[in-house]
Design a protein around this motif. Structure first.
Motif, short mmCIF file in Angstrom:
data_model
loop_
_atom_site.label_atom_id
_atom_site.label_comp_id
_atom_site.label_asym_id
_atom_site.label_seq_id
_atom_site.Cartn_x
_atom_site.Cartn_y
_atom_site.Cartn_z
N ILE B 62 -13.15 -57.36 60.69
CA ILE B 62 -14.26 -56.45 60.96
C ILE B 62 -15.14 -56.95 62.09
O ILE B 62 -16.25 -56.47 62.28
CB ILE B 62 -15.11 -56.22 59.69
CG1 ILE B 62 -15.61 -57.55 59.14
CG2 ILE B 62 -14.34 -55.45 58.64
CD1 ILE B 62 -16.78 -57.39 58.20
N GLU B 63 -14.60 -57.88 62.89
CA GLU B 63 -15.40 -58.48 63.96
C GLU B 63 -16.03 -57.43 64.88
O GLU B 63 -17.22 -57.49 65.20
CB GLU B 63 -14.50 -59.44 64.74
CG GLU B 63 -15.05 -59.94 66.06
CD GLU B 63 -16.35 -60.71 65.90
OE1 GLU B 63 -16.57 -61.28 64.82
OE2 GLU B 63 -17.14 -60.73 66.86
N ASN B 64 -15.21 -56.41 65.32
CA ASN B 64 -15.74 -55.40 66.24
C ASN B 64 -16.89 -54.62 65.62
O ASN B 64 -17.88 -54.32 66.28
CB ASN B 64 -14.63 -54.43 66.63
CG ASN B 64 -13.63 -55.08 67.56
OD1 ASN B 64 -14.02 -55.86 68.42
ND2 ASN B 64 -12.36 -54.80 67.36
N TYR B 65 -16.73 -54.26 64.34
CA TYR B 65 -17.77 -53.50 63.66
C TYR B 65 -19.04 -54.33 63.53
O TYR B 65 -20.15 -53.84 63.74
CB TYR B 65 -17.29 -53.06 62.27
CG TYR B 65 -16.25 -51.97 62.34
CD1 TYR B 65 -16.63 -50.64 62.41
CD2 TYR B 65 -14.91 -52.28 62.36
CE1 TYR B 65 -15.68 -49.64 62.50
CE2 TYR B 65 -13.95 -51.29 62.45
CZ TYR B 65 -14.36 -49.97 62.50
OH TYR B 65 -13.41 -49.00 62.60
N ARG B 66 -18.81 -55.63 63.17
CA ARG B 66 -19.97 -56.50 63.00
C ARG B 66 -20.71 -56.61 64.34
O ARG B 66 -21.93 -56.49 64.40
CB ARG B 66 -19.51 -57.88 62.55
CG ARG B 66 -20.61 -58.76 61.95
CD ARG B 66 -20.10 -60.19 61.79
NE ARG B 66 -19.64 -60.74 63.06
CZ ARG B 66 -20.47 -61.21 64.00
NH1 ARG B 66 -21.76 -61.21 63.81
NH2 ARG B 66 -19.99 -61.67 65.13
N TYR B 67 -19.94 -56.77 65.42
CA TYR B 67 -20.58 -56.92 66.73
C TYR B 67 -21.35 -55.64 67.09
O TYR B 67 -22.51 -55.70 67.51
CB TYR B 67 -19.52 -57.21 67.80
CG TYR B 67 -20.15 -57.40 69.16
CD1 TYR B 67 -20.68 -58.63 69.52
CD2 TYR B 67 -20.26 -56.33 70.05
CE1 TYR B 67 -21.30 -58.80 70.75
CE2 TYR B 67 -20.87 -56.50 71.27
CZ TYR B 67 -21.38 -57.73 71.62
OH TYR B 67 -22.00 -57.89 72.81
N LEU B 69 -22.58 -53.26 65.22
CA LEU B 69 -23.72 -52.90 64.38
C LEU B 69 -24.79 -53.99 64.34
O LEU B 69 -25.96 -53.70 64.15
CB LEU B 69 -23.25 -52.60 62.95
CG LEU B 69 -22.41 -51.33 62.82
CD1 LEU B 69 -21.87 -51.20 61.41
CD2 LEU B 69 -23.22 -50.10 63.19
N ARG B 70 -24.40 -55.24 64.50
CA ARG B 70 -25.38 -56.32 64.34
C ARG B 70 -25.80 -56.98 65.64
O ARG B 70 -26.94 -57.38 65.80
CB ARG B 70 -24.84 -57.41 63.39
CG ARG B 70 -24.44 -56.90 62.02
CD ARG B 70 -25.60 -56.26 61.28
NE ARG B 70 -26.53 -57.22 60.69
CZ ARG B 70 -26.29 -57.93 59.60
NH1 ARG B 70 -25.15 -57.83 59.00
NH2 ARG B 70 -27.20 -58.74 59.13
N GLU B 71 -24.88 -57.11 66.60
CA GLU B 71 -25.20 -57.91 67.78
C GLU B 71 -25.44 -57.09 69.04
O GLU B 71 -26.27 -57.45 69.86
CB GLU B 71 -24.07 -58.92 68.05
CG GLU B 71 -24.27 -60.21 67.29
CD GLU B 71 -23.12 -61.16 67.50
OE1 GLU B 71 -22.65 -61.27 68.64
OE2 GLU B 71 -22.67 -61.76 66.51
#
Lengths: 327, 305
Positions: B62-67, B69-71
Motif C-alpha cells: 500500500i506504499e503508493n496509497y500511503r504516500y 494520502l499521508r505524504e
C-alpha cells in the motif's frame, strides 16, 4: 343626469362582465411582466454565452498597440489580421485542420455504425445475460476513462494480443503516436463516450414498433439484412444526434489525443501547446500578446465547428427531440 | 414424432443478439475490464519504464496509497477541493438547466435563434478552448479569478470590474468570506452556463415528451401554473433529473483538477504506480458520490408505467 351616470357605473362595477374584464387586464399585466423577466433572463444568458466569442473576434483583430491604448475597448482602431496570421502559421492551420477533421469524421462514422449495431443487439434480442451486459455498459459510462489511463497507455505502448504479435515480429508493437489505439477502441465500442451512444441507440430502438421487423422476417429477410435495410433507415434522427456529438467531442478532445497521439498534430493538442511555443520559438515575452494570439488560434479552431453547426442546427434539434435520449 | 435437434427458431433468433453485441464484449474485456484490473494492480506496485519499451513491476503493497494520502504535498487538499466543487456545482447546473429548458420550451418569437445560441457551449466543450474563453470573459465582464487578479489591476481596467464592488463591500464591513463567495459565484456563472448544454437538451426532450392532455386536464380542473409545475412537470421530468445529475457528476469529474494531478504524476513525473493509485482513490470517491446521490434521488423519482 350625473347621478344616473354614477348609478350606472356602480351597477357596472358589480356586474360579472366587469369582473371578467378586470381579471383579463390583470392577467395581461401579469403576463407582460412575466414575459419581460423571461426576455431579460434569456438575453442576459445569451450575452454570457456569446461574450467570450465576441471577445475572441475582438482579440483576433486587435493590434498590440491598440490593446494597450486605454481609450480603445473591444473595437480596434487599426484592425489587422497579424494575430490571426501568427496563430495560423504557428498551429500549421490547414494541415492540422485536415488531420483533425479527417480523423474526427472517420471516428464519427465508426461510432455511429458500431454503437447503433451494439445498441440494436441490446434492444431487440433477449439473449441470456442481456441485462448483465447492459449493466456493464452503464458501468463503462460511469467509471471515468481517467481511472484506466495509465494501464491503457502501457497496454498500447507494448501492444500484444495473447503473445501473437510477439511471436510474429519478435516484440510487441508500440502503437503510441499512431491513430490505431483510438481506432481499435472505437471499433470495439470503447471509444470516446461510446457507452453513452450505445445507451442512446438502445433506448431509441426499444421505442420502435416490433412490427417493422416482424414484417421483414415474414418476407424472408435475414437478421442482418433487416438491421441494415429496415432498422437503420428508421434510426436516422438518433444517428444524426450521435454523429454530431461524436464529431464535436472527438474534434475537441484533448484527453485521448494527448494520451495516445501527442505528436500526430491535432488542432486541439496544438492549441494547448501554443503558449509555450510562442514564448520559446518566437521569443514573445509579453503575456498579453500571447493571449491575443491564443485567442486567434481558438477562433480558428472553433470556426469550422460553428459553420457546421449553423448548417445542421435544425436537424440537430429535431434529431434530439426524436432520438430517444429520453427513453 | 421426430424431435427437432438443436435450438428452436426463437432461441436461435435470441442468440443472434450475441453477434450484435460481440464487438462490444471484445472491447469491454480487452480494453476496459483488463485495464481496470491492471489499474488496481499498478496502484499497488512500483513501475519502472525500461529502455526497450517494456516496463518492470515490483510489488509495493500500500506504499503508493500511503504516500498519496499521508505524504504528498497537496493531493488530499486538491481531492477535497475537486469533490467539494462537484457537490456545489451539480445542484446549480441541474436546476439552471431545468429552468432554461422550461423557458426554451415556451413558444416565442426568435426561439430558434435563442436555442442555437444556448447549444453553442456544447459545440465548444473543450478544455483548451474553455481556458482561453474564460480569461476572455473575465476581461469582458470584469469578473476576476485569483490568478488573473494581478494582471487586470496592473493593466488598463475596462468595463465593469468586480473588484470595485468587492472593494466597496469591504469598506461596508462585509466579512471577507462572503465577498469571496459572491465574487466566486459571479465568475462561476459562465462555467455553470457552459456546463449545462447537454443537460438542457435532455430536459428539453423530456419536456416535449410530456403528453399535452395532462396539461389540458389540469387547466380544466383549474390548477394554477405553480401547481401544474409541481404536480405534472416536475414528476414527469424527474427520471431525467437522475440521468442529468449522473451525467453532470461524470462530466465535472473528468474536467476536474484531480484528474489533472493524476495525469501529471503519471506522465510528467513518470510515477505510474502513484498516478494509478491517485486515479483509483479519486474514482472511488466519485463512485461513492454517484452511488449516494443516485440512491437518494431514485427514491423520489416518479416512474410512469
Amino acid at each position: 343626469m350625473d347621478l344616473q351616470l354614477v348609478q350606472k357605473a356602480k351597477t357596472y362595477t358589480k356586474s360579472e362582465d366587469f369582473k371578467l374584464s378586470v381579471k383579463k387586464s390583470e392577467n395581461k399585466v401579469k403576463n407582460f411582466f412575466l414575459n419581460l423577466v423571461i426576455i431579460i433572463i434569456l438575453i442576459g444568458t445569451s450575452f454570457v454565452i456569446l461574450s467570450p466569442i465576441i471577445g475572441l473576434v475582438s482579440d483576433s483583430f486587435m493590434p498590440l498597440e491598440d490593446f494597450y491604448n486605454p481609450l480603445i475597448y473591444l473595437i480596434p482602431e487599426n484592425p489587422n489580421a497579424q494575430n490571426l496570421i501568427t496563430a495560423f502559421k504557428q498551429i500549421d492551420y490547414p494541415k492540422s485542420l485536415a488531420i483533425s477533421l479527417g480523423f474526427s469524421v472517420v471516428i464519427m462514422l465508426l461510432q455511429a455504425f458500431i454503437c447503433s449495431f451494439v445498441g440494436y443487439g441490446f434492444a431487440r434480442f433477449d439473449f441470456p445475460g442481456n441485462k448483465i451486459l447492459f449493466a456493464l455498459v452503464v458501468l463503462t459510462i460511469v467509471v471515468p476513462v481517467q481511472t484506466i489511463m495509465v494501464p491503457l497507455y502501457t497496454q498500447f505502448r507494448g501492444f500484444d494480443i495473447f503473445g501473437i504479435i510477439s511471436l510474429i515480429s519478435g516484440k510487441p508493437l508500440n502503437l503510441i503516436n499512431t491513430p490505431y489505439p483510438l481506432l481499435l477502441m472505437t471499433i470495439t465500442g470503447m471509444g470516446l463516450r461510446s457507452g453513452l451512444f450505445i445507451y442512446i441507440f438502445r433506448q431509441f430502438f426499444k421505442g420502435l414498433p416490433k412490427e417493422l421487423e416482424s414484417a421483414a422476417f415474414i418476407d424472408g429477410a435475414g437478421t442482418f439484412y433487416t438491421y441494415f435495410f429496415i432498422m437503420l433507415p428508421n434510426a436516422i434522427p438518433s444517428i444524426i444526434t450521435v454523429m454530431l456529438f461524436a464529431l464535436v467531442w472527438q474534434y475537441n478532445d484533448v484527453f485521448f489525443s494527448s494520451l495516445f497521439m501527442e505528436n500526430m498534430g491535432f488542432l486541439s493538442v496544438k492549441l494547448t501547446t501554443l503558449a509555450s511555443k510562442l514564448s520559446a520559438q518566437l521569443q514573445i515575452r509579453d503575456p498579453n500578446q500571447v493571449k491575443l494570439i491564443i485567442s486567434s488560434g481558438v477562433l480558428l479552431t472553433i470556426l469550422p465547428l460553428v459553420v457546421i453547426y449553423l448548417f445542421l442546427q435544425k436537424y440537430f434539434m429535431e434529431g434530439i427531440e426524436r432520438s430517444g435520449i429520453v427513453g | 414424432m421426430k424431435k427437432k435437434k438443436g435450438l428452436s427458431l426463437t432461441q436461435r433468433q435470441k442468440l443472434m443478439g450475441l453477434y450484435f453485441v460481440a464487438p462490444w464484449v471484445i472491447g469491454f474485456l480487452l480494453f476496459f475490464a483488463y485495464n481496470l484490473v491492471e489499474a488496481v494492480v499498478f496502484s499497488f506496485s512500483k513501475i519502472k519504464i525500461n529502455d526497450g519499451g517494456g516496463f518492470s513491476i515490483t510489488w509495493a503493497g500500500i506504499e503508493n496509497y500511503r504516500y498519496a494520502l499521508r505524504e504528498s504535498a497537496d493531493f488530499v487538499r486538491r481531492l477535497t477541493e475537486s469533490m467539494g466543487s462537484i457537490l456545489i456545482d451539480v445542484p446549480l447546473i441541474t436546476f439552471f438547466s431545468l429552468f432554461i429548458a422550461i423557458l426554451l420550451n415556451r413558444k416565442f418569437k426568435g426561439r430558434a435563434l435563442v436555442r442555437a445560441i444556448f447549444f453553442l457551449p456544447v459545440i465548444m466543450a473543450s478544455a483548451a478552448i474553455n481556458d482561453t474563453l474564460n480569461s476572455n470573459l473575465e476581461a469582458l465582464m470584469g469578473g476576476m479569478s485569483n490568478t488573473a487578479a494581478a494582471q487586470v489591476t496592473d493593466t488598463t481596467a475596462t468595463g465593469l470590474n468586480a473588484m470595485v464592488f468587492a472593494g466597496a463591500l469591504m469598506d461596508f464591513g462585509m466579512p471577507n468570506q462572503v465577498i469571496e463567495y459572491l465574487v466566486g459565484a459571479v465568475s462561476r456563472l459562465y462555467e455553470i452556463i457552459r456546463s449545462s448544454g447537454v443537460q438542457i437538451i435532455i430536459f428539453l426532450a423530456a419536456l416535449q415528451a410530456i403528453s399535452p392532455s395532462l396539461y389540458e386536464v389540469a387547466q380544466i380542473e383549474g390548477a394554477t401554473s405553480y401547481e401544474t409545475f409541481w404536480k405534472i412537470t416536475f414528476p414527469m421530468v424527474s427520471p431525467l433529473i437522475l440521468t442529468n445529475v449522473v451525467y453532470t457528476i461524470i462530466d465535472l469529474y473528468s474536467q476536474s483538477d484531480i484528474v489533472e494531478v493524476a495525469h501529471t504524476t503519471a506522465f510528467t513525473s513518470l510515477d505510474f504506480g502513484l498516478g494509478a493509485a491517485m486515479s483509483v482513490i479519486s474514482s472511488l470517491c466519485v463512485c461513492a458520490i454517484l452511488g449516494i446521490v443516485s440512491f437518494l434521488i431514485s427514491k423520489k423519482v416518479f416512474y410512469q408505467s
